[in-house]
Design an enzyme around this catalytic site. Structure first.
Site, PDB file in Angstrom:
ATOM      1  CB  THR A  93      -0.907  -0.010   1.245  1.00 39.42           C
ATOM      2  OG1 THR A  93      -1.839  -1.079   1.110  1.00 39.42           O
ATOM      3  CG2 THR A  93      -1.663   1.307   1.394  1.00 39.42           C
ATOM      4  CG  HIS A 100      -4.712  -9.302  -1.099  1.00 37.06           C
ATOM      5  ND1 HIS A 100      -4.274 -10.186  -0.138  1.00 37.06           N
ATOM      6  CD2 HIS A 100      -4.354  -8.068  -0.647  1.00 37.06           C
ATOM      7  CE1 HIS A 100      -3.689  -9.511   0.851  1.00 37.06           C
ATOM      8  NE2 HIS A 100      -3.732  -8.225   0.558  1.00 37.06           N
ATOM      9  N   GLY A 127       9.935  -6.045   0.175  1.00 38.98           N
ATOM     10  CA  GLY A 127       9.017  -4.931   0.370  1.00 38.98           C
ATOM     11  C   GLY A 127       9.753  -3.647   0.681  1.00 38.98           C
ATOM     12  CG  ASN A 141      -6.884  -6.672   8.894  1.00 35.81           C
ATOM     13  OD1 ASN A 141      -7.107  -5.594   9.439  1.00 35.81           O
ATOM     14  ND2 ASN A 141      -6.492  -6.765   7.622  1.00 35.81           N
TER      15      ASN A 141
HETATM   16  C1  PHB Z   1      -2.521  -1.954   4.393  1.00 37.98           C
HETATM   17  O1  PHB Z   1      -2.839  -1.038   3.627  1.00 37.98           O
HETATM   18  O2  PHB Z   1      -2.296  -1.766   5.593  1.00 37.98           O
HETATM   19  C2  PHB Z   1      -2.392  -3.309   3.862  1.00 37.98           C
HETATM   20  C3  PHB Z   1      -2.882  -3.581   2.614  1.00 37.98           C
HETATM   21  C4  PHB Z   1      -2.773  -4.860   2.085  1.00 37.98           C
HETATM   22  C5  PHB Z   1      -2.174  -5.832   2.833  1.00 37.98           C
HETATM   23  C6  PHB Z   1      -1.678  -5.581   4.092  1.00 37.98           C
HETATM   24  C7  PHB Z   1      -1.791  -4.302   4.618  1.00 37.98           C
HETATM   25  O3  PHB Z   1      -2.081  -7.055   2.344  1.00 37.98           O
END
Ligand code: PHB
Length: 365
Positions: free
Chosen positions: A27, A176, A318, A236
């Site tokens: 993100t 996803h 990342g 989450n």
């Molecule tokens: C986030 O925006 O925090 C986010 C988005 C996608 C993901 C994990 C975190 O897979």
């Protein structure tokens, strides 16, 4: 014998990748309230085109699938045009790019939803804690459980997103299924207490993931579709009573669909089999049978080790790829890596986004 190092090439379905270094989906929140990527997003991905494969930030397939400020979508014409500029820029720079298709499910807030409706989920169980919205930090709400008759609409939203990603010129798509978003919410029994055919047994809980993936495969063909899973993830408020069984089943069924890769987020607490910790990538690769991308917390040494062991075929990077747009070149010569600045990850604008220099360029290390 195949050479398995970060800088060895690999055939991934229809694509031939020059190395096994993947830009992890992250993100970056630069798409604005219209959720359409502009020129700066094209520049960001093109700067990183030396990766074997780029995977975009999570991109919502429908307005109901949005859960954060300024994240992109793939349902409107403006979004398709914006993404077309991104794929053109990446291809002109010699790269390959998949779009990550996303529905956040309960990981949203009514202030981010059409008509301020409640977020949807398998079951009316809220995520603990708060989330950032355009109206500041807000408690997660108790979501609305999807009705059985609505499930086909969710699948159609993913199918439509996959179709539009094709129009936008992507090389493929990643579904996803990870990190506590909608497909993961259905898969794991901490968030899915349904009693219809979309809950209960592992096969029922995996149904949405598999039907969505199948719909996307019908659009793209299996050799251009990957899926991301996060076994044992707790982000989450996720949990499952038997993650080894649940994720082994999902990996095996995805293998049967013949998709081109399984992307596995390494859990922070390992999976346990007979009281012993097991490698999630190795376990799921055995069940899946095809190419696996390993992700989360890899540096060069760990990445080379997982490739050499044969537990994974590619490795996603990342944060290091945020601050080092030429990461493959740096890893090759063991050049120093620039440190990332967390404060600009989601800040919007060019700073901390497209202003990290490559080695040897003006301002480079
Ligand atoms: C986030 O925006 O925090 C986010 C988005 C996608 C993901 C994990 C975190 O897979």
């Amino acid at each position: 014998m195949t050479v398995r190092t970060l800088h060895s090439s690999i055939a991934l379905g229809a694509l031939s990748l020059p190395n096994r270094i993947v830009l992890a989906p992250m993100t970056r929140a630069r798409a604005g309230i219209e959720r359409a990527p502009g020129e700066i997003v094209a520049q960001y991905y093109a700067q990183r085109a030396s990766a074997g494969l780029l995977i975009t930030e999570a991109t919502s397939v429908a307005p109901e699938g949005v859960g954060y400020t300024d994240t992109p979508g793939i349902w409107s014409e403006d979004q398709v045009c914006g993404w077309r500029n991104v794929t053109d820029a990446v291809h002109a720079a010699g790269g390959r790019i998949f779009m990550q298709l996303w529905h956040v499910g309960r990981s949203s807030h009514s202030s981010l939803q059409p008509r301020r409706q409640l977020p949807v989920a398998p079951t009316a169980i809220a995520i603990e804690g708060q989330t950032y919205t355009y109206e500041g930090m807000q408690d997660y709400e108790v979501p609305r459980a999807l009705e059985t008759h609505e499930m086909s609409q969710v699948i159609e939203q993913f199918r439509r997103g996959a179709q539009l990603a094709k129009v936008a010129g992507f090389d493929g798509v990643e579904v996803h299924g990870a990190n506590g978003y909608l497909l993961d919410q259905f898969l794991q029994d901490g968030s899915n207490h349904r009693t219809d055919e979309w809950g209960g047994s592992i096969a029922n809980r995996a149904r949405l993931l598999l039907e969505v993936t199948n719909a996307v495969v019908e659009v793209w063909s299996a050799d251009r579709v990957g899926v991301r899973l996060s076994p044992n993830g707790t982000f989450n408020s996720m949990s499952d009573s038997d993650p080894v069984a649940t994720f082994s089943f999902a990996a095996e069924q995805l293998g049967r669909l013949g998709i081109v890769y399984l992307h596995v987020v390494e859990p922070s607490a390992p999976l346990m089999v007979h009281g012993l910790p097991v490698s999630a990538v190795a376990l799921l690769k055995r069940h899946f049978g095809g190419s696996v991308i390993a992700a989360q917390g890899y540096d060069k040494a760990k990445a080379e080790a997982v490739l050499k062991a044969g537990d994974a075929d590619l490795v996603a990077f990342g944060k290091a790829f945020i601050s080092n747009p030429d990461l493959p070149a740096r890893l090759k010569v063991d050049a120093p890596l620039a440190q990332w600045d967390v404060s600009t990850f989601y800040a919007g604008g060019a700073k901390g986004y497209v202003d990290y220099p490559a080695l040897g360029s003006a301002g480079g290390a």
